[in-house]
Scaffold this motif. Sequence first.
Motif, PDB file in Angstrom:
ATOM      1  N   ASP A 299       0.851  -1.190   0.000  1.00 46.81           N
ATOM      2  CA  ASP A 299       0.000   0.000   0.000  1.00 46.81           C
ATOM      3  C   ASP A 299       0.893   1.250   0.000  1.00 46.81           C
ATOM      4  O   ASP A 299       1.657   1.493   0.934  1.00 46.81           O
ATOM      5  CB  ASP A 299      -0.889  -0.003   1.249  1.00 46.81           C
ATOM      6  CG  ASP A 299      -1.931   1.093   1.238  1.00 46.81           C
ATOM      7  OD1 ASP A 299      -1.540   2.283   1.201  1.00 46.81           O
ATOM      8  OD2 ASP A 299      -3.123   0.772   1.280  1.00 46.81           O
ATOM      9  N   GLU A 300       0.776   2.047  -1.058  1.00 46.96           N
ATOM     10  CA  GLU A 300       1.676   3.193  -1.224  1.00 46.96           C
ATOM     11  C   GLU A 300       1.552   4.207  -0.095  1.00 46.96           C
ATOM     12  O   GLU A 300       2.556   4.731   0.404  1.00 46.96           O
ATOM     13  CB  GLU A 300       1.397   3.871  -2.568  1.00 46.96           C
ATOM     14  CG  GLU A 300       2.386   4.980  -2.899  1.00 46.96           C
ATOM     15  CD  GLU A 300       2.167   5.561  -4.286  1.00 46.96           C
ATOM     16  OE1 GLU A 300       2.646   6.675  -4.524  1.00 46.96           O
ATOM     17  OE2 GLU A 300       1.513   4.891  -5.116  1.00 46.96           O
ATOM     18  N   GLY A 301       0.336   4.495   0.321  1.00 50.32           N
ATOM     19  CA  GLY A 301       0.139   5.466   1.393  1.00 50.32           C
ATOM     20  C   GLY A 301       0.726   4.996   2.713  1.00 50.32           C
ATOM     21  O   GLY A 301       1.377   5.760   3.434  1.00 50.32           O
ATOM     22  N   VAL A 302       0.510   3.730   3.047  1.00 51.88           N
ATOM     23  CA  VAL A 302       1.046   3.164   4.278  1.00 51.88           C
ATOM     24  C   VAL A 302       2.567   3.095   4.213  1.00 51.88           C
ATOM     25  O   VAL A 302       3.260   3.353   5.211  1.00 51.88           O
ATOM     26  CB  VAL A 302       0.440   1.769   4.547  1.00 51.88           C
ATOM     27  CG1 VAL A 302       1.139   1.091   5.722  1.00 51.88           C
ATOM     28  CG2 VAL A 302      -1.053   1.880   4.820  1.00 51.88           C
ATOM     29  N   ILE A 303       3.097   2.764   3.050  1.00 48.61           N
ATOM     30  CA  ILE A 303       4.557   2.738   2.876  1.00 48.61           C
ATOM     31  C   ILE A 303       5.148   4.111   3.190  1.00 48.61           C
ATOM     32  O   ILE A 303       6.169   4.230   3.868  1.00 48.61           O
ATOM     33  CB  ILE A 303       4.926   2.288   1.449  1.00 48.61           C
ATOM     34  CG1 ILE A 303       4.663   0.783   1.302  1.00 48.61           C
ATOM     35  CG2 ILE A 303       6.389   2.607   1.128  1.00 48.61           C
ATOM     36  CD1 ILE A 303       4.822   0.272  -0.109  1.00 48.61           C
ATOM     37  N   ASN A 304       4.497   5.169   2.711  1.00 50.06           N
ATOM     38  CA  ASN A 304       4.983   6.527   2.980  1.00 50.06           C
ATOM     39  C   ASN A 304       4.964   6.834   4.482  1.00 50.06           C
ATOM     40  O   ASN A 304       5.897   7.454   5.014  1.00 50.06           O
ATOM     41  CB  ASN A 304       4.136   7.552   2.232  1.00 50.06           C
ATOM     42  CG  ASN A 304       4.402   7.542   0.738  1.00 50.06           C
ATOM     43  OD1 ASN A 304       5.475   7.121   0.287  1.00 50.06           O
ATOM     44  ND2 ASN A 304       3.430   7.989  -0.053  1.00 50.06           N
ATOM     45  N   ILE A 305       3.897   6.395   5.168  1.00 46.84           N
ATOM     46  CA  ILE A 305       3.788   6.634   6.613  1.00 46.84           C
ATOM     47  C   ILE A 305       4.922   5.937   7.362  1.00 46.84           C
ATOM     48  O   ILE A 305       5.605   6.532   8.211  1.00 46.84           O
ATOM     49  CB  ILE A 305       2.425   6.134   7.138  1.00 46.84           C
ATOM     50  CG1 ILE A 305       1.277   6.993   6.578  1.00 46.84           C
ATOM     51  CG2 ILE A 305       2.395   6.155   8.677  1.00 46.84           C
ATOM     52  CD1 ILE A 305      -0.109   6.413   6.835  1.00 46.84           C
ATOM     53  N   LEU A 306       5.160   4.664   7.043  1.00 49.16           N
ATOM     54  CA  LEU A 306       6.153   3.886   7.782  1.00 49.16           C
ATOM     55  C   LEU A 306       7.584   4.216   7.352  1.00 49.16           C
ATOM     56  O   LEU A 306       8.509   4.162   8.174  1.00 49.16           O
ATOM     57  CB  LEU A 306       5.871   2.387   7.626  1.00 49.16           C
ATOM     58  CG  LEU A 306       4.575   1.920   8.301  1.00 49.16           C
ATOM     59  CD1 LEU A 306       4.359   0.432   8.119  1.00 49.16           C
ATOM     60  CD2 LEU A 306       4.588   2.251   9.791  1.00 49.16           C
ATOM     61  N   ASN A 307       7.781   4.574   6.088  1.00 49.51           N
ATOM     62  CA  ASN A 307       9.111   5.016   5.666  1.00 49.51           C
ATOM     63  C   ASN A 307       9.515   6.289   6.395  1.00 49.51           C
ATOM     64  O   ASN A 307      10.664   6.452   6.820  1.00 49.51           O
ATOM     65  CB  ASN A 307       9.138   5.257   4.153  1.00 49.51           C
ATOM     66  CG  ASN A 307       9.239   3.966   3.356  1.00 49.51           C
ATOM     67  OD1 ASN A 307       9.146   2.877   3.925  1.00 49.51           O
ATOM     68  ND2 ASN A 307       9.412   4.071   2.051  1.00 49.51           N
ATOM     69  N   SER A 308       8.552   7.200   6.558  1.00 49.66           N
ATOM     70  CA  SER A 308       8.816   8.426   7.298  1.00 49.66           C
ATOM     71  C   SER A 308       9.145   8.107   8.752  1.00 49.66           C
ATOM     72  O   SER A 308      10.063   8.698   9.343  1.00 49.66           O
ATOM     73  CB  SER A 308       7.596   9.348   7.223  1.00 49.66           C
ATOM     74  OG  SER A 308       7.792  10.516   7.979  1.00 49.66           O
ATOM     75  N   ASN A 346      18.051   0.277   8.974  1.00 48.11           N
ATOM     76  CA  ASN A 346      19.502   0.151   8.832  1.00 48.11           C
ATOM     77  C   ASN A 346      20.021   0.968   7.652  1.00 48.11           C
ATOM     78  O   ASN A 346      21.098   1.564   7.725  1.00 48.11           O
ATOM     79  CB  ASN A 346      19.884  -1.319   8.669  1.00 48.11           C
ATOM     80  CG  ASN A 346      20.034  -2.040   9.989  1.00 48.11           C
ATOM     81  OD1 ASN A 346      20.959  -1.776  10.753  1.00 48.11           O
ATOM     82  ND2 ASN A 346      19.106  -2.936  10.274  1.00 48.11           N
ATOM     83  N   HIS A 347      19.244   1.018   6.569  1.00 55.87           N
ATOM     84  CA  HIS A 347      19.626   1.818   5.402  1.00 55.87           C
ATOM     85  C   HIS A 347      19.717   3.299   5.772  1.00 55.87           C
ATOM     86  O   HIS A 347      20.702   3.976   5.441  1.00 55.87           O
ATOM     87  CB  HIS A 347      18.609   1.616   4.280  1.00 55.87           C
ATOM     88  CG  HIS A 347      18.729   2.613   3.170  1.00 55.87           C
ATOM     89  ND1 HIS A 347      19.748   2.567   2.230  1.00 55.87           N
ATOM     90  CD2 HIS A 347      17.971   3.707   2.856  1.00 55.87           C
ATOM     91  CE1 HIS A 347      19.615   3.580   1.388  1.00 55.87           C
ATOM     92  NE2 HIS A 347      18.545   4.280   1.737  1.00 55.87           N
ATOM     93  N   TYR A 348      18.698   3.802   6.471  1.00 49.23           N
ATOM     94  CA  TYR A 348      18.711   5.215   6.863  1.00 49.23           C
ATOM     95  C   TYR A 348      19.831   5.507   7.870  1.00 49.23           C
ATOM     96  O   TYR A 348      20.431   6.588   7.845  1.00 49.23           O
ATOM     97  CB  TYR A 348      17.359   5.607   7.460  1.00 49.23           C
ATOM     98  CG  TYR A 348      16.257   5.797   6.436  1.00 49.23           C
ATOM     99  CD1 TYR A 348      16.482   6.505   5.254  1.00 49.23           C
ATOM    100  CD2 TYR A 348      14.979   5.275   6.648  1.00 49.23           C
ATOM    101  CE1 TYR A 348      15.468   6.682   4.317  1.00 49.23           C
ATOM    102  CE2 TYR A 348      13.961   5.454   5.713  1.00 49.23           C
ATOM    103  CZ  TYR A 348      14.212   6.156   4.555  1.00 49.23           C
ATOM    104  OH  TYR A 348      13.210   6.329   3.632  1.00 49.23           O
ATOM    105  N   LEU A 349      20.107   4.551   8.748  1.00 48.81           N
ATOM    106  CA  LEU A 349      21.201   4.730   9.699  1.00 48.81           C
ATOM    107  C   LEU A 349      22.541   4.851   8.977  1.00 48.81           C
ATOM    108  O   LEU A 349      23.355   5.724   9.276  1.00 48.81           O
ATOM    109  CB  LEU A 349      21.248   3.557  10.687  1.00 48.81           C
ATOM    110  CG  LEU A 349      20.222   3.554  11.811  1.00 48.81           C
ATOM    111  CD1 LEU A 349      20.233   2.223  12.539  1.00 48.81           C
ATOM    112  CD2 LEU A 349      20.472   4.682  12.790  1.00 48.81           C
TER     113      LEU A 349
END
Length: 391
Positions: A299-308, A346-349
């Motif tokens: 789900d694109e919207g949920v992905i945006n929420i959790l990626n943030s 881990n990627h963002y870290l």
Amino acid sequence: MAYTKKQLEIRSKILDKIYTNGAISRIDIATKTGITPATTTKVTADLLKEKLITEVESEDTSIHVGRKKIYLKIAPNHSYYIGIELHELFIAFCLTDNLGTILRKKIVELKKIPNGADFATVLREFVDSCQEFKPCALGFALPGHYNSSKNRIVSNRLAWQNFDLDPAIKQLQLPCYFENNVHCMTLCYRLLSRNVHDENILFLHIARGIFTSYVYDGKIHGIDNFLVGEVGHWIVNPEGELCDCGRRGCLQNYISQGAIIKKARLLYETSSSTYLRQLAKNIDDIDFYTVQKAYELGDEGVINILNSAMKYLAITLNNLVMMADTHQIVLHGALFDSQKLFGLLNHYLDENRFQLTNILKQHLIVKPYNQYDGAVAGAILAMQQSLGLYH
């Protein structure tokens, strides 16, 4: 047997070392604690007589000749403890032995926070059901901190601010110990996980609230300062969303389960293409696990929420490691059930890691979430206090 204060300190350090190592030789205890081999031998002999520890032979298959090395480890079923976690959605009870093995457990689901008298009744029922084990003490893992003068919970969550523990305490004939639930879980992790390779640990709990407990040199740091550990109110986005603390851009606005569910419900209302509409019959059915399912479905919207959420968590962790002397960070919460999200964190870290000095990469450990984690941790708090472990 009566011990002097100095003898109790030595006994405590030795017992603590056996707990945190799982199995250890007498000479290794002496080396790691600085206690003389003779004193170590005498104290461990007393602990063996009390049946609090036991001897085991080395399982090292490389040793073919001679006497096998003897190790010491904690003996199970030496004593029993009751743990209780107070949570906004449930109250968890458990009875464990001195190694945290659950022997009895119970979850009471909550539609609203009970009053002190109702809680005392439910607690009494569970304590009575455990009498055959003769529990030694009770430990309460609290959604906040303990005000000992008033027997109340100090919490930034309105639902718990007036909760009265007094009726429960007065009816019990056993010692009761109280501590913040995340401090309890950190203590439990340190004593029982067998993953502790140094004395400094950051334990970050993310659920409906966010809190960090820091163990430095084997002791929980800042336990009497109720502001220490409130990383949920660290500002990660100064122009961000308004927080209930009155400031903008606090971490909890992006990564707490409540904030994530709130944003998912807004998505449910405004997007006709979200998978949330297939997973939930109505908006009130959306919980954190619904959000996780939608994320796994792409789900694109949920992905945006959790990626943030992962991006702001990475900012927080990179800031924390410049303040806390540790290479071990334990992440605890249902959020980390997803390997995909953990990989993204881990990627963002790595993307924003401090580069000016030779800093070792942090060792991130995910502690799988279980509804009884807090209750078991409460029992281990009671065990630690009853046995006088080093803290």
